[in-house]
Scaffold this active site. Structure first.
Site, short mmCIF file in Angstrom:
data_model
loop_
_atom_site.label_atom_id
_atom_site.label_comp_id
_atom_site.label_asym_id
_atom_site.label_seq_id
_atom_site.Cartn_x
_atom_site.Cartn_y
_atom_site.Cartn_z
N LYS A 68 28.87 -12.59 3.86
CA LYS A 68 28.14 -11.32 3.90
C LYS A 68 28.93 -10.21 3.24
CE LYS A 68 25.21 -8.27 6.46
NZ LYS A 68 24.43 -8.02 7.70
N GLU A 92 21.20 -2.41 -1.79
CA GLU A 92 20.05 -3.20 -2.22
C GLU A 92 19.44 -2.66 -3.51
OE1 GLU A 92 17.28 -3.56 1.01
OE2 GLU A 92 18.41 -5.20 1.90
N ARG A 96 24.67 15.17 10.35
CA ARG A 96 24.63 14.64 8.98
C ARG A 96 25.66 13.53 8.73
NH1 ARG A 96 23.69 20.25 8.08
NH2 ARG A 96 21.55 20.60 7.37
N HIS A 102 13.53 -14.03 6.64
CA HIS A 102 13.25 -12.86 7.46
C HIS A 102 11.85 -12.29 7.23
CE1 HIS A 102 17.48 -13.17 8.25
NE2 HIS A 102 17.50 -12.07 8.97
N HIS A 128 10.23 -11.67 10.58
CA HIS A 128 9.85 -10.35 11.06
C HIS A 128 8.36 -10.29 11.38
CE1 HIS A 128 13.52 -8.15 9.11
NE2 HIS A 128 13.81 -8.71 10.27
N ASN A 172 18.08 -11.77 3.43
CA ASN A 172 16.84 -11.79 4.20
C ASN A 172 16.07 -13.10 4.05
OD1 ASN A 172 16.81 -9.15 5.44
ND2 ASN A 172 16.55 -8.32 3.39
N LYS A 216 23.96 -1.50 7.49
CA LYS A 216 22.54 -1.24 7.73
C LYS A 216 22.36 -0.77 9.16
CE LYS A 216 19.84 -4.06 4.56
NZ LYS A 216 18.83 -5.14 4.49
N GLU A 239 21.40 -17.38 12.05
CA GLU A 239 21.95 -16.58 10.96
C GLU A 239 23.14 -17.29 10.30
OE1 GLU A 239 20.78 -13.94 9.58
OE2 GLU A 239 19.40 -13.07 11.05
N HIS A 246 15.12 -12.50 17.72
CA HIS A 246 15.23 -12.42 16.26
C HIS A 246 15.67 -13.74 15.65
CE1 HIS A 246 15.95 -10.71 12.32
NE2 HIS A 246 17.20 -11.12 12.36
N ARG A 251 21.65 -8.23 -2.40
CA ARG A 251 21.73 -8.11 -0.94
C ARG A 251 20.44 -8.58 -0.27
NH1 ARG A 251 24.51 -3.42 2.74
NH2 ARG A 251 23.87 -4.30 4.74
#
Length: 366
Positions: free
Chosen positions: A226, A236, A119, A248, A252, A245, A141, A183, A265, A241
């Site tokens: 960032k 988010e 956990r 992206h 993606h 992206n 993330k 990036e 990427h 935030r």
């Protein structure tokens, strides 16, 4: 070793440092204060030499183990189970610390293992690629991929510390360096603090030539931008935030269409940045001159400025429909209202979007 630059990230679980310098991975002073009584280093096999530096720095500090994963690291359930098995068989308890050494994929995978083992346990990010240093390692993330989509299984889990050793970039393959620069350029587009976009465009040759000062400045400014965004919207919830992206959603889709193989990427994001600029221009938000500048900056960094041949608008739309930013089946897209001014919009004009997808951003050439 010169003292590293230190940035701080304020998160819900407390504040943590980002150290940026050369030779950090062999320095106990920046590792030991963040370790528990047990530590497991999980590393991409391609950077085993750096793993040795961390082991030497941590020698004599409680239980310390190492797990090397095949390179390139796969963000899969099988890789995750391998980490769990090592932790369980080694008797690692809830006060252990994982160390993620490698590129962004290693950081995402190990971070998710840390978020879910018993956990949640602590972890440290030690990114060895430019992409990992300026993006994946900061902000908490963590995720693994599913065959039907990228990063669909994950959790928010902030690291205890981020150690960015710029010396790891010396041996970084050229293609991976360029991927990270995509990036870096993105940060200049979403938050053009002190003319960062202009700076990146003007220093393209130095960045590609691995000028130490230029790379250090690019990493510092990217991480600073960032960190500010993460602090404003850690999970988010406000939409701030999501601006990270930019490009992206298109990128993606490109990765998924190719089966996460041919393009990396950063290359997919680079083409996505141009497509986002193209749509922003078509929708009256961004001037044509700026759209052309963005394409030129991408190309100056040696990155693709159009999607792969053969990818059709219907391919994009099908795959973009799975984007995590979407809500209730409504597509949400990051657009530009100018360089340095990004915005999240819902339900973009389908006709204009189709024009961008059909042209691959090509009409933004002017």
């Amino acid at each position: 070793m010169a003292a590293p630059v230190e940035l701080r990230v304020r998160a819900s679980g407390g504040e943590y440092p980002i150290y940026i310098g050369s030779g950090l991975l062999g320095e106990a002073d920046y590792l030991l204060p963040h370790l528990g009584a047990q530590a497991l280093l999980v590393a991409d096999a391609a950077v085993a030499d750096f793993a040795g530096a961390i082991e030497r720095a941590c020698s004599g500090r409680g239980q310390f183990g190492r797990l090397l994963l095949p390179s390139p690291v796969a963000k899969t359930a099988a890789s995750l189970e391998r980490i769990y098995t090592r932790l369980i068989e080694g008797g690692y308890s809830r006060d252990c610390t994982l160390i993620a050494l490698g590129g962004g994929s290693a950081g995402d995978l190990v971070g998710y293992a840390a978020a879910t083992y018993q956990r949640g346990v602590d972890f440290i990010q030690a990114p060895t690629t430019l992409l990992g240093q300026v993006d994946a390692s900061v902000g908490g993330k963590t995720a693994i991929d599913h065959p039907l989509g990228k990063n669909l299984i994950g959790a928010f889990h902030q690291p205890r510390a981020v150690l960015i050793d710029l010396a790891t970039l010396d041996s970084l393959p050229e293609r991976e360096l360029r991927a990270g620069l995509a990036e870096v350029l993105k940060y200049g587009l979403i938050a053009d603090a002190d003319g960062f976009f202009d700076w990146v465009q003007g220093r393209a040759r130095d960045l590609l030539g691995r000028d130490p000062g230029a790379l250090a400045e690019a990493v510092r400014r990217s991480c600073g931008i960032k960190a500010e965004i993460v602090q404003a919207d850690e999970r988010e919830q406000t939409g701030a935030r999501a601006l990270l992206n930019l490009g992206h959603t298109f990128g993606h889709a490109i990765e998924a269409w190719q089966g996460y193989g041919d393009w990396n990427h950063g290359e997919a994001v680079a083409a996505g940045l141009v497509m986002a600029a193209d749509f922003s221009w078509r929708s009256g938000r961004l001037g044509l001159d700026d759209a052309v500048r963005i394409r030129g900056a991408v190309e100056a960094l040696g990155l693709p400025s159009a999607p792969p041949a053969g990818m059709q608008p219907e391919d994009f739309l099908r795959l973009m429909g799975r984007d995590k930013k979407n809500r209730a089946g409504v597509l949400r897209l990051i657009v530009l209202n100018g360089i340095g001014r990004a915005e999240l919009i819902a339900d973009p004009d389908p006709d204009l979007l189709h024009q961008t997808l059909a042209a691959g951003g090509g009409l933004a050439r002017g």
